[in-house]
Design a protein around this motif. Structure first.
Motif, short mmCIF file in Angstrom:
data_model
loop_
_atom_site.label_atom_id
_atom_site.label_comp_id
_atom_site.label_asym_id
_atom_site.label_seq_id
_atom_site.Cartn_x
_atom_site.Cartn_y
_atom_site.Cartn_z
N LYS A 1 0.81 -1.22 0.13
CA LYS A 1 -0.10 -0.08 -0.03
C LYS A 1 0.91 1.16 0.09
N LEU A 2 0.31 2.32 -0.78
CA LEU A 2 1.30 3.43 -0.70
C LEU A 2 0.22 4.84 -0.12
N ILE A 3 0.97 5.47 0.57
CA ILE A 3 0.45 6.89 0.95
C ILE A 3 1.55 7.72 0.44
N PHE A 4 1.05 8.76 -0.75
CA PHE A 4 1.95 9.60 -1.46
C PHE A 4 1.64 11.30 -0.82
N ILE A 5 2.64 11.92 -0.15
CA ILE A 5 2.28 13.20 0.10
C ILE A 5 2.43 13.98 -0.81
N SER A 6 1.32 14.59 -1.28
CA SER A 6 1.53 15.66 -2.38
C SER A 6 1.11 17.00 -1.66
N THR A 7 0.65 17.97 -2.75
CA THR A 7 0.47 19.38 -2.12
C THR A 7 -0.74 19.91 -2.78
N SER A 8 -1.25 20.99 -1.98
CA SER A 8 -2.30 21.65 -2.50
C SER A 8 -2.07 22.60 -3.63
N ALA A 9 -0.84 22.69 -4.01
CA ALA A 9 -0.29 23.44 -5.31
C ALA A 9 -0.86 22.80 -6.43
N VAL A 10 -1.37 21.57 -6.40
CA VAL A 10 -1.80 21.06 -7.65
C VAL A 10 -3.13 21.87 -8.12
N TYR A 11 -3.78 22.73 -7.20
CA TYR A 11 -4.91 23.50 -7.65
C TYR A 11 -4.45 24.76 -7.62
N SER A 12 -5.36 25.36 -8.81
CA SER A 12 -5.24 26.57 -9.47
C SER A 12 -5.75 27.79 -8.32
N ASP A 13 -4.95 28.86 -8.28
CA ASP A 13 -5.19 29.94 -7.56
C ASP A 13 -6.51 30.71 -8.09
N ALA A 14 -6.93 30.39 -9.32
CA ALA A 14 -8.16 31.10 -9.53
C ALA A 14 -9.06 30.38 -9.26
N LEU A 15 -9.42 29.21 -8.36
CA LEU A 15 -10.45 28.96 -7.64
C LEU A 15 -10.55 29.47 -6.37
N GLU A 16 -11.72 29.39 -6.04
CA GLU A 16 -12.03 29.94 -4.68
C GLU A 16 -12.27 28.82 -3.79
N ASP A 17 -13.37 28.28 -3.67
CA ASP A 17 -13.70 27.04 -2.89
C ASP A 17 -13.12 25.75 -3.48
N VAL A 18 -12.16 25.12 -2.82
CA VAL A 18 -11.73 24.02 -3.46
C VAL A 18 -11.89 22.61 -2.56
N THR A 19 -12.62 21.75 -3.20
CA THR A 19 -13.02 20.51 -2.72
C THR A 19 -12.03 19.39 -3.22
N GLU A 20 -12.13 18.49 -2.72
CA GLU A 20 -11.33 17.02 -3.18
C GLU A 20 -11.55 16.89 -4.76
N GLN A 21 -12.77 17.21 -5.25
CA GLN A 21 -13.18 17.08 -6.41
C GLN A 21 -12.81 17.97 -7.62
N SER A 22 -12.50 19.08 -7.13
CA SER A 22 -12.11 20.21 -7.94
C SER A 22 -10.91 19.75 -8.85
N GLU A 23 -10.91 20.38 -10.24
CA GLU A 23 -9.87 19.93 -11.20
C GLU A 23 -8.65 20.46 -10.63
N VAL A 24 -7.55 20.04 -10.94
CA VAL A 24 -6.27 20.39 -10.90
C VAL A 24 -5.75 21.12 -11.94
N ALA A 25 -4.87 22.10 -11.72
CA ALA A 25 -4.49 23.12 -12.47
C ALA A 25 -3.43 23.90 -12.19
#
Length: 288
Positions: A121-145
């Motif tokens: 099993k793998l736990i990969f520590i990633s970053t919220s930087a995968v989300y665009s700053d153009a978004l406001e409310d970001v959920t786990e289903q938000s597109e990455v940009a």
């Protein structure tokens, strides 16, 4: 349970310590389900010494070297769970696509060797930087940009995991990290002419990240992409001015904004519910 943590730094070392001391909550149980045999890696000899002095099983490892020929391959490849927390460093990847591509290739090789080939099993520590700053409310289903090289590199690694290991992996995207030796009062203290005064702050405390990782392991939370951030989101100007004052440091100076923008605000309610996790530090103001 055998657990290897690749990256025994600011987060990896206290995580390894926390998991190493865990015992089964039922003293008469013979299964000891919550008892971990933890191995942790680091690059420098001094880091290995430091980890060993903390009572940890520490192994030297450089990202990019093959574990198949590593002198400790038997230990580092024999895992039930692998946690990869090797940040590239934004400065190292900034404006350097070649370094970014190499980082992605090295990480994918590591994931293949320790998890895909070994059925761990793998736990990969990633970053919220995968989300665009153009978004406001970001959920786990938000597109990455992502807009940074580091964000794009993590997006590529996430895609590799989702294509090859999704049912057996959990991707955990972290907001800005706060905790011992990372006091937010020092982040922007004394800096001048800063932009983004009204942008909201997305932070998460080290201890809450460690608790989340343990919840993933205990709860068998696989096949998920989650993220973590405190539930309160003050503005950058408000929070970092307050945090600098707490340390008696010069306050940061922000330029006036003709059109204030909130920026992204990470909503982690689904992740907290999925993990049955109550944050110890639900507000950035609680973290000091």
């Amino acid at each position: 349970m055998n657990v290897s943590i690749f990256g025994g730094g600011w987060l990896g070392q206290p995580l390894a310590t926390t998991l190493s001391v865990k015992k089964s909550k039922t003293p008469h149980s013979t299964k000891r389900q919550n008892c971990y045999h933890v191995r942790v890696t680091a690059r420098s000899e001094q880091s290995i010494i430091n980890l060993t002095e903390h009572g940890l099983n520490a192994y030297p490892f450089f990202l990019g070297e093959s574990l198949l020929t590593h002198k400790d391959c038997a230990e580092l490849l024999n895992n039930d769970v692998v946690i990869i927390n090797i940040p590239p460093g934004r400065r190292h990847l900034a404006d350097n696509p070649q370094a970014s591509q190499q980082f992605v290739a090295d990480m994918c090789m590591l994931i293949t060797q320790v998890s895909i080939n070994q059925s761990a099993k793998l736990i990969f520590i990633s970053t919220s930087a995968v989300y665009s700053d153009a978004l406001e409310d970001v959920t786990e289903q938000s597109e990455v940009a992502p807009i940074t090289e580091s964000g794009r590199a993590h997006q590529a690694i996430e895609a590799f995991i989702q294509q090859n290991l999704k049912p057996s992996a959990c991707i955990l995207r972290l907001a800005g990290l706060v905790g011992p030796a990372r006091h937010p009062g020092k982040f922007l203290a004394g800096r001048q002419h800063l932009s983004g005064a009204s942008q909201v702050v997305n932070l998460i405390h080290q201890q809450d990240v460690i608790s989340a990782i343990e919840k993933i392991i205990i709860g068998h939370v696989w096949g998920e992409t989650l993220h973590l951030a405190a539930q309160a989101h003050p503005s950058r100007q408000e929070y970092y001015t307050w945090a600098a004052n707490k340390l008696g440091l010069p306050a940061p100076n922000f330029v006036s904004e003709p059109e204030p923008k909130l920026g992204k605000r990470i909503d982690a309610r689904y992740s907290l519910q999925r993990l049955s996790l109550t944050l110890a530090y639900p507000s950035p103001y609680d973290m000091l």
